[in-house]
Write an enzyme that holds these catalytic residues in place. Structure first.
Site, PDB file in Angstrom:
ATOM      1  N   GLU A  78      72.159  35.038  44.628  1.00 28.82           N
ATOM      2  CA  GLU A  78      73.311  34.865  45.518  1.00 28.82           C
ATOM      3  C   GLU A  78      73.655  36.184  46.205  1.00 28.82           C
ATOM      4  O   GLU A  78      73.865  36.252  47.422  1.00 28.82           O
ATOM      5  CB  GLU A  78      74.542  34.385  44.734  1.00 28.82           C
ATOM      6  CG  GLU A  78      74.440  32.987  44.165  1.00 28.82           C
ATOM      7  CD  GLU A  78      73.871  32.956  42.750  1.00 28.82           C
ATOM      8  OE1 GLU A  78      73.123  33.885  42.366  1.00 28.82           O
ATOM      9  OE2 GLU A  78      74.189  31.988  42.025  1.00 28.82           O
TER      10      GLU A  78
ATOM     11  N   LYS B  97      69.548  28.871  36.513  1.00 27.26           N
ATOM     12  CA  LYS B  97      68.994  29.775  37.528  1.00 27.26           C
ATOM     13  C   LYS B  97      67.518  29.474  37.749  1.00 27.26           C
ATOM     14  O   LYS B  97      67.048  29.382  38.886  1.00 27.26           O
ATOM     15  CB  LYS B  97      69.114  31.236  37.056  1.00 27.26           C
ATOM     16  CG  LYS B  97      70.500  31.827  37.117  1.00 27.26           C
ATOM     17  CD  LYS B  97      70.391  33.317  36.840  1.00 27.26           C
ATOM     18  CE  LYS B  97      71.714  33.941  36.488  1.00 27.26           C
ATOM     19  NZ  LYS B  97      71.601  35.337  36.104  1.00 27.26           N
TER      20      LYS B  97
ATOM     21  N   HIS C  58     105.219  22.525  38.153  1.00 25.03           N
ATOM     22  CA  HIS C  58     105.366  21.340  39.004  1.00 25.03           C
ATOM     23  C   HIS C  58     104.080  20.545  39.053  1.00 25.03           C
ATOM     24  O   HIS C  58     103.873  19.734  39.946  1.00 25.03           O
ATOM     25  CB  HIS C  58     105.811  21.768  40.403  1.00 25.03           C
ATOM     26  CG  HIS C  58     107.124  22.480  40.356  1.00 25.03           C
ATOM     27  ND1 HIS C  58     108.334  21.837  40.511  1.00 25.03           N
ATOM     28  CD2 HIS C  58     107.415  23.778  40.075  1.00 25.03           C
ATOM     29  CE1 HIS C  58     109.314  22.715  40.364  1.00 25.03           C
ATOM     30  NE2 HIS C  58     108.789  23.898  40.088  1.00 25.03           N
TER      31      HIS C  58
ATOM     32  N   GLY D 202      78.317  42.626  32.354  1.00 28.22           N
ATOM     33  CA  GLY D 202      78.906  42.284  33.649  1.00 28.22           C
ATOM     34  C   GLY D 202      80.384  41.959  33.554  1.00 28.22           C
ATOM     35  O   GLY D 202      81.204  42.470  34.318  1.00 28.22           O
ATOM     36  N   ARG D 203      80.754  41.118  32.597  1.00 26.57           N
ATOM     37  CA  ARG D 203      82.149  40.685  32.505  1.00 26.57           C
ATOM     38  C   ARG D 203      83.053  41.744  31.887  1.00 26.57           C
ATOM     39  O   ARG D 203      84.253  41.543  31.752  1.00 26.57           O
ATOM     40  CB  ARG D 203      82.239  39.363  31.751  1.00 26.57           C
ATOM     41  CG  ARG D 203      81.553  39.362  30.397  1.00 26.57           C
ATOM     42  CD  ARG D 203      81.382  37.937  29.874  1.00 26.57           C
ATOM     43  NE  ARG D 203      80.633  37.881  28.630  1.00 26.57           N
ATOM     44  CZ  ARG D 203      79.306  37.860  28.528  1.00 26.57           C
ATOM     45  NH1 ARG D 203      78.564  37.919  29.610  1.00 26.57           N
ATOM     46  NH2 ARG D 203      78.720  37.784  27.352  1.00 26.57           N
TER      47      ARG D 203
ATOM     48  N   LYS E 263      74.457  44.518  39.016  1.00 27.10           N
ATOM     49  CA  LYS E 263      73.862  45.310  37.940  1.00 27.10           C
ATOM     50  C   LYS E 263      72.337  45.305  38.055  1.00 27.10           C
ATOM     51  O   LYS E 263      71.700  46.333  38.014  1.00 27.10           O
ATOM     52  CB  LYS E 263      74.315  44.721  36.601  1.00 27.10           C
ATOM     53  CG  LYS E 263      73.849  45.468  35.378  1.00 27.10           C
ATOM     54  CD  LYS E 263      74.522  44.868  34.144  1.00 27.10           C
ATOM     55  CE  LYS E 263      73.901  45.392  32.861  1.00 27.10           C
ATOM     56  NZ  LYS E 263      74.563  44.823  31.676  1.00 27.10           N
TER      57      LYS E 263
ATOM     58  N   GLU F  13      82.281  33.010  28.692  1.00 24.03           N
ATOM     59  CA  GLU F  13      80.894  33.474  28.740  1.00 24.03           C
ATOM     60  C   GLU F  13      80.582  34.310  27.498  1.00 24.03           C
ATOM     61  O   GLU F  13      79.448  34.378  27.047  1.00 24.03           O
ATOM     62  CB  GLU F  13      80.616  34.273  30.015  1.00 24.03           C
ATOM     63  CG  GLU F  13      79.119  34.387  30.314  1.00 24.03           C
ATOM     64  CD  GLU F  13      78.787  35.076  31.632  1.00 24.03           C
ATOM     65  OE1 GLU F  13      79.650  35.793  32.178  1.00 24.03           O
ATOM     66  OE2 GLU F  13      77.664  34.919  32.113  1.00 24.03           O
TER      67      GLU F  13
HETATM   68  C1  G6Q Z   1      78.413  38.706  33.156  1.00 24.60           C
HETATM   69  C2  G6Q Z   1      77.225  37.946  33.492  1.00 24.60           C
HETATM   70  C3  G6Q Z   1      77.122  37.536  34.947  1.00 24.60           C
HETATM   71  C4  G6Q Z   1      76.687  38.653  35.893  1.00 24.60           C
HETATM   72  C5  G6Q Z   1      76.313  38.041  37.234  1.00 24.60           C
HETATM   73  C6  G6Q Z   1      75.942  39.072  38.255  1.00 24.60           C
HETATM   74  O1  G6Q Z   1      78.660  39.139  32.058  1.00 24.60           O
HETATM   75  O2  G6Q Z   1      76.098  38.614  33.067  1.00 24.60           O
HETATM   76  O3  G6Q Z   1      78.315  36.983  35.425  1.00 24.60           O
HETATM   77  O4  G6Q Z   1      77.706  39.586  36.034  1.00 24.60           O
HETATM   78  O5  G6Q Z   1      75.258  37.130  37.059  1.00 24.60           O
HETATM   79  O6  G6Q Z   1      74.857  39.835  37.829  1.00 24.60           O
HETATM   80  P1  G6Q Z   1      74.430  41.116  38.599  1.00 24.60           P
HETATM   81  O7  G6Q Z   1      75.520  42.106  38.523  1.00 24.60           O
HETATM   82  O8  G6Q Z   1      73.168  41.599  37.951  1.00 24.60           O
HETATM   83  O9  G6Q Z   1      74.187  40.695  40.033  1.00 24.60           O
END
Ligand code: G6Q
Length: 544
Positions: free
Chosen positions: A216, A508, A388, A271-272, A210, A357
């Site tokens: 990462e 972070k 199990h 994001g989620r 996003k 989250e």
């Molecule tokens: C989700 C969070 C988080 C995010 C990641 C990736 O709700 O905000 O999990 O999706 O940190 O972020 P980017 O899409 O900006 O790389």
């Protein structure tokens, strides 16, 4: 109107629930079932092709009525309307929360800051469709003219878990001559193992971020770019082997991806909550635009159910309220999600992010410290495997863990009696948890007296059974939207911002500082706490 944080526990409905809890907390499900022979059919609800049996909960119709009253007092109906209509209910980030717009029909109108966002959504969907079709059909070629056979999504968190879960969940519908993989971790092993047997000439990377700044993802994307250029010998190869999913066109261009190959989304998609946005591009390439559309249709149907069904028969609302009942009145601290379907192996991981989250918060919308528990820890594994292993704790451990069992009437891979066996296990587990096995029953089996306490199952352990016909894209969509709206409902009652995630920020920032201390060039003494300093020194010494 919103729930007032400081007063949630003093609300009349909350007080009534507390009194009601006193009255029924020791009542056994055996008694509840004995008292109402219709219970197993009465305490059920359905919507969007999902069926929910909530009869094996330590609740009565009165409990449900009181919980629904709480939801009303907390302004659920008004807040639900606010979300659907694009109000900026993510107050700490001053953003609308409109994942529901991602599956709105083309003719709908949903405005954010005076702009109808639905045509924007469909413009991106149309571009995704054209691109996915070109990749699937071989019209989109790699730099050397080879057909694309491998798709690697590079993303993390919300830009990884949804697509990774959905790809696995819908593998049955996937074009099987395409390999789809996911790289998320900054651990180089993730990239190395995901690509070691892939031919760069046939590999397409989707850089999903996003912000397009996540360390990462940008690190892995840079490694991928080197991998492609190194193998194909020309920087121009990037244009044929990389596309981006992002809201940050500038950064996408800087990376070297043509904005024509960028699929956008918007700040009102968390994001989620983004697996049905362009973040789902890998899903669409795998299962095809039509199946992706069916998934959106399933979500849309659940959105309509959540918006329109009476609260007492509303699946996400019931699901959320029962969660509140255990978390806040029984004091449970975790909840298990147990899909009896191997395709849903990543669903618990996906829901961990969605739920924890979103609702792992401890201040209210107005910034006051909450005086009640919020999100439980979510965990789970597909059945029957868990039986199990950790089911021991579910049956006889000291914590009370409410369970969601998820099962299907039909198998996508029917083989002999296996599906009957799978579902028999689901039903058996739910019944065993609820009703247990008394000491008298254990003795009647001839168990030696010393072993009786070990073999008793106290029961009274609650579960929901969620059933659907078949795990199709539409069913998956409905299931995901059920959980999304359950999370929202709980957030409204807890009076928290379910759509921010400040809690992931501190780590972070610190990691960036510590990374400088770990670099080979670092020559100053680390200036952190004594533990971190000592660990850094140890690491530096080990690395020479
Ligand atoms: C989700 C969070 C988080 C995010 C990641 C990736 O709700 O905000 O999990 O999706 O940190 O972020 P980017 O899409 O900006 O790389």
């Amino acid at each position: 109107m919103s729930a007032s944080a400081a007063t949630l526990t003093t609300r009349p409905a909350w007080q009534a629930l507390a009194a009601h809890h006193e009255a029924i907390r020791d009542v056994h499900l055996r008694e509840l079932f004995a008292a109402d022979p219709e219970r197993g059919t009465r305490m059920t609800a359905s919507g969007a092709s999902l069926f929910l049996d909530y009869s094996k909960h330590r609740a009565t119709p009165e409990t449900i009525a009181l919980l629904v009253a709480l939801a009303r007092e907390c302004g659920l109906v008004e807040r639900r309307m606010a979300m659907f209509s694009g109000e900026k209910i993510n107050i700490t980030e001053h953003r609308a929360v409109l994942h529901t717009a991602l599956r709105a029909p083309r003719e709908a109108t949903i405005t954010v800051d005076g702009v109808n966002v639905v045509p924007l959504v469909h413009e991106v969907l149309d571009r995704m469709r054209a691109f996915a079709t070109a990749v699937r059909g071989g019209a989109w070629k790699g730099f050397t003219g080879s057909r694309i056979r491998n798709i690697v999504n590079i993303g993390i968190g919300g830009s990884d878990l949804g697509p990774a879960m959905a790809y696995r969940a819908l593998a049955h519908f996937a074009q099987r001559d395409l390999t789809v993989r996911f790289v998320s971790n900054v651990d180089a092993t993730d990239f190395a193992e995901a690509t070691r047997d892939l031919d760069p000439a046939q590999t397409l990377f989707i850089v999903s971020s996003k912000t397009f700044t996540t360390i990462e993802t940008m690190t892995n994307a840079a490694v991928a770019r080197d991998w492609i250029i190194g193998a194909l010998g020309d920087p121009r190869a990037v244009a044929r082997h990389f596309v981006a999913v992002s809201t940050n066109e500038h950064a996408v261009r800087e990376f070297g991806i043509d904005p024509a190959n960028m699929f956008g989304f918007w700040d009102w998609v968390g994001g989620r909550y983004s697996m049905d946005s362009a973040i789902g591009l890998s899903t669409m390439i795998a299962i095809g635009p039509d199946s992706f559309g069916e998934m959106l249709g399933g979500m849309r149907t659940m959105d309509g159910h959540f918006r329109d069904a009476p609260l007492e028969q509303n699946l996400p609302v019931l699901h959320a309220l029962l969660g509140i009942w255990y978390t806040d009145f029984f004091g449970t601290q975790s909840a298990a999600v147990l899909p009896y379907d191997q395709y849903l192996a990543r669903l618990p991981a996906y829901l961990q992010q969605l739920i924890m989250e979103s609702n792992g918060k401890s201040v209210t919308l107005s910034g006051a410290r909450v005086r009640y528990a919020t999100s439980p820890v979510i965990w789970g594994e597909p059945g029957t495997n868990g039986q199990h292993s950790f089911h021991q704790l579910l049956h006889q451990g000291t914590p009370l863990v409410p369970v969601d069992f998820i099962g299907f009437m039909h198998s996508l891979n029917p083989m002999g009696a296996q599906h009957d066996l799978l579902m028999a296990n689901l039903l058996a587990q739910a019944a065993a948890l609820a009703f247990g096995k008394t000491a008298a029953e254990v003795r009647a089996e001839g168990t030696p007296e010393a072993l009786v306490p070990h073999r008793v199952f106290e029961g009274n352990r609650p579960s929901s059974v969620i059933l659907a016909g078949l795990l199709t894209p539409a069913t998956l969509g409905a299931l995901i939207a059920l959980y999304e709206h359950s999370v929202f409902t709980q957030g409204v009652i807890w009076d928290i911002d379910s759509f921010d995630q400040w809690g992931v920020e501190l780590g972070k920032t610190l990691a960036t500082r510590i990374a400088a201390d770990l670099a080979p060039s670092a020559d100053t003494a680390p200036a952190h706490d004594s533990s971190t300093n000592a660990l850094i020194s140890r690491y530096r010494a080990a690395r020479g």
